[in-house]
Structures are given as C-alpha cells and as structure tokens.
Design a protein around this motif. Structure first.
Motif, PDB file in Angstrom:
ATOM      1  N   ARG A 226      -3.468  36.657  37.245  1.00  0.00           N
ATOM      2  CA  ARG A 226      -2.222  35.910  37.004  1.00  0.00           C
ATOM      3  C   ARG A 226      -2.318  34.533  37.646  1.00  0.00           C
ATOM      4  O   ARG A 226      -3.190  34.283  38.465  1.00  0.00           O
ATOM      5  CB  ARG A 226      -1.034  36.687  37.558  1.00  0.00           C
ATOM      6  CG  ARG A 226      -1.152  37.023  39.024  1.00  0.00           C
ATOM      7  CD  ARG A 226       0.048  37.850  39.488  1.00  0.00           C
ATOM      8  NE  ARG A 226      -0.241  38.621  40.666  1.00  0.00           N
ATOM      9  CZ  ARG A 226      -0.176  38.168  41.913  1.00  0.00           C
ATOM     10  NH1 ARG A 226       0.164  36.924  42.125  1.00  0.00           N
ATOM     11  NH2 ARG A 226      -0.455  38.943  42.932  1.00  0.00           N
ATOM     12  N   PRO A 227      -1.394  33.640  37.259  1.00  0.00           N
ATOM     13  CA  PRO A 227      -1.412  32.303  37.855  1.00  0.00           C
ATOM     14  C   PRO A 227      -1.072  32.354  39.342  1.00  0.00           C
ATOM     15  O   PRO A 227      -0.434  33.310  39.802  1.00  0.00           O
ATOM     16  CB  PRO A 227      -0.321  31.537  37.099  1.00  0.00           C
ATOM     17  CG  PRO A 227       0.219  32.437  36.067  1.00  0.00           C
ATOM     18  CD  PRO A 227      -0.351  33.798  36.263  1.00  0.00           C
ATOM     19  N   PRO A 228      -1.498  31.351  40.102  1.00  0.00           N
ATOM     20  CA  PRO A 228      -1.138  31.323  41.521  1.00  0.00           C
ATOM     21  C   PRO A 228       0.385  31.225  41.692  1.00  0.00           C
ATOM     22  O   PRO A 228       1.081  30.690  40.825  1.00  0.00           O
ATOM     23  CB  PRO A 228      -1.813  30.070  42.067  1.00  0.00           C
ATOM     24  CG  PRO A 228      -2.512  29.427  40.938  1.00  0.00           C
ATOM     25  CD  PRO A 228      -2.291  30.219  39.699  1.00  0.00           C
ATOM     26  N   GLU A 229       0.897  31.746  42.813  1.00  0.00           N
ATOM     27  CA  GLU A 229       2.333  31.699  43.063  1.00  0.00           C
ATOM     28  C   GLU A 229       2.789  30.233  43.167  1.00  0.00           C
ATOM     29  O   GLU A 229       2.241  29.475  43.954  1.00  0.00           O
ATOM     30  CB  GLU A 229       2.697  32.434  44.357  1.00  0.00           C
ATOM     31  CG  GLU A 229       2.702  33.938  44.232  1.00  0.00           C
ATOM     32  CD  GLU A 229       1.329  34.553  44.456  1.00  0.00           C
ATOM     33  OE1 GLU A 229       0.376  33.817  44.755  1.00  0.00           O
ATOM     34  OE2 GLU A 229       1.220  35.777  44.318  1.00  0.00           O
ATOM     35  N   PRO A 230       3.789  29.852  42.366  1.00  0.00           N
ATOM     36  CA  PRO A 230       4.295  28.479  42.431  1.00  0.00           C
ATOM     37  C   PRO A 230       5.262  28.296  43.602  1.00  0.00           C
ATOM     38  O   PRO A 230       5.636  29.262  44.272  1.00  0.00           O
ATOM     39  CB  PRO A 230       5.043  28.317  41.097  1.00  0.00           C
ATOM     40  CG  PRO A 230       5.440  29.703  40.721  1.00  0.00           C
ATOM     41  CD  PRO A 230       4.399  30.628  41.299  1.00  0.00           C
ATOM     42  N   GLU A 231       5.652  27.052  43.831  1.00  0.00           N
ATOM     43  CA  GLU A 231       6.668  26.761  44.849  1.00  0.00           C
ATOM     44  C   GLU A 231       8.050  26.936  44.233  1.00  0.00           C
ATOM     45  O   GLU A 231       8.253  26.677  43.055  1.00  0.00           O
ATOM     46  CB  GLU A 231       6.531  25.331  45.349  1.00  0.00           C
ATOM     47  CG  GLU A 231       5.343  25.112  46.242  1.00  0.00           C
ATOM     48  CD  GLU A 231       5.318  23.711  46.837  1.00  0.00           C
ATOM     49  OE1 GLU A 231       6.229  22.901  46.545  1.00  0.00           O
ATOM     50  OE2 GLU A 231       4.389  23.432  47.589  1.00  0.00           O
ATOM     51  N   CYS A 232       9.000  27.357  45.037  1.00  0.00           N
ATOM     52  CA  CYS A 232      10.380  27.510  44.592  1.00  0.00           C
ATOM     53  C   CYS A 232      10.974  26.125  44.336  1.00  0.00           C
ATOM     54  O   CYS A 232      10.966  25.275  45.226  1.00  0.00           O
ATOM     55  CB  CYS A 232      11.186  28.244  45.661  1.00  0.00           C
ATOM     56  SG  CYS A 232      12.935  28.425  45.239  1.00  0.00           S
ATOM     57  N   PRO A 233      11.509  25.881  43.140  1.00  0.00           N
ATOM     58  CA  PRO A 233      12.134  24.594  42.859  1.00  0.00           C
ATOM     59  C   PRO A 233      13.388  24.339  43.695  1.00  0.00           C
ATOM     60  O   PRO A 233      13.784  23.206  43.902  1.00  0.00           O
ATOM     61  CB  PRO A 233      12.508  24.682  41.375  1.00  0.00           C
ATOM     62  CG  PRO A 233      11.646  25.753  40.816  1.00  0.00           C
ATOM     63  CD  PRO A 233      11.422  26.719  41.939  1.00  0.00           C
ATOM     64  N   ALA A 234      14.012  25.417  44.197  1.00  0.00           N
ATOM     65  CA  ALA A 234      15.252  25.269  44.957  1.00  0.00           C
ATOM     66  C   ALA A 234      15.006  24.902  46.421  1.00  0.00           C
ATOM     67  O   ALA A 234      15.712  24.077  46.982  1.00  0.00           O
ATOM     68  CB  ALA A 234      16.081  26.548  44.871  1.00  0.00           C
ATOM     69  N   CYS A 235      13.981  25.544  47.051  1.00  0.00           N
ATOM     70  CA  CYS A 235      13.794  25.305  48.490  1.00  0.00           C
ATOM     71  C   CYS A 235      12.378  24.899  48.884  1.00  0.00           C
ATOM     72  O   CYS A 235      12.146  24.511  50.019  1.00  0.00           O
ATOM     73  CB  CYS A 235      14.230  26.531  49.295  1.00  0.00           C
ATOM     74  SG  CYS A 235      13.080  27.923  49.207  1.00  0.00           S
ATOM     75  N   GLY A 236      11.403  25.020  47.982  1.00  0.00           N
ATOM     76  CA  GLY A 236      10.045  24.586  48.266  1.00  0.00           C
ATOM     77  C   GLY A 236       9.113  25.631  48.848  1.00  0.00           C
ATOM     78  O   GLY A 236       7.920  25.388  48.981  1.00  0.00           O
ATOM     79  N   LYS A 237       9.625  26.834  49.192  1.00  0.00           N
ATOM     80  CA  LYS A 237       8.750  27.890  49.717  1.00  0.00           C
ATOM     81  C   LYS A 237       7.913  28.480  48.579  1.00  0.00           C
ATOM     82  O   LYS A 237       8.293  28.405  47.416  1.00  0.00           O
ATOM     83  CB  LYS A 237       9.583  28.998  50.362  1.00  0.00           C
ATOM     84  CG  LYS A 237      10.207  28.579  51.686  1.00  0.00           C
ATOM     85  CD  LYS A 237      10.736  29.777  52.416  1.00  0.00           C
ATOM     86  CE  LYS A 237       9.563  30.439  53.066  1.00  0.00           C
ATOM     87  NZ  LYS A 237       9.839  31.210  54.242  1.00  0.00           N
TER      88      LYS A 237
END
Length: 73
Positions: free
Chosen positions: A8-19
C-alpha cells in the motif's frame, strides 16, 4: 482487508493537523454510493485514522475526509 506496508502507499500526513496518519484497512470499491457503483471501475480505497486530531480519512485517488467512519468512531 489489511495489507502489509509494502502493498500500500506510505501513510500520508493528516491535512487537519499534520501528524502521520495510521493505516486501518483497505477495501476494493468504486467509492460511489449508487446502484451503478458495481459497473464503475473498482479501485483500492485505503482508510486511515489520525491519532492527533481523531479524524478519519480515506484515500482512493485523493485523500478525503471519511464522515461515515468518523461517526462510527
């Protein structure tokens, strides 16, 4: 279905908080909520949760909020 990290693709960053989002599940779907959904192209939809701001996300062709999983969570 849960996929290994290499599938699967790498885990992206949360658009809301950046984590970094935490991978939860994968579903093969068109992403549509209609009777025609079965005839539409089927793609993997990856589901993520954010431990930072407690939001739920899904990634098919782009990262979008997932209000259904948010309500269930």
């Amino acid at each position: 279905m849960k996929l290994e990290a290499s599938q699967r693709p790498p885990e992206p960053e949360c658009p809301a908080c950046g984590k970094t989002l935490s991978y939860m599940d994968t579903e093969i779907s068109s992403g549509a909520f209609r009777t025609q959904a079965a005839s539409m192209p089927q793609i993997p939809i990856y589901y993520y949760d954010c431990e930072g701001c407690a939001t739920c996300w899904k990634f098919g062709t782009k990262l979008l909020p997932d209000p259904i999983r948010q309500i269930l969570r």
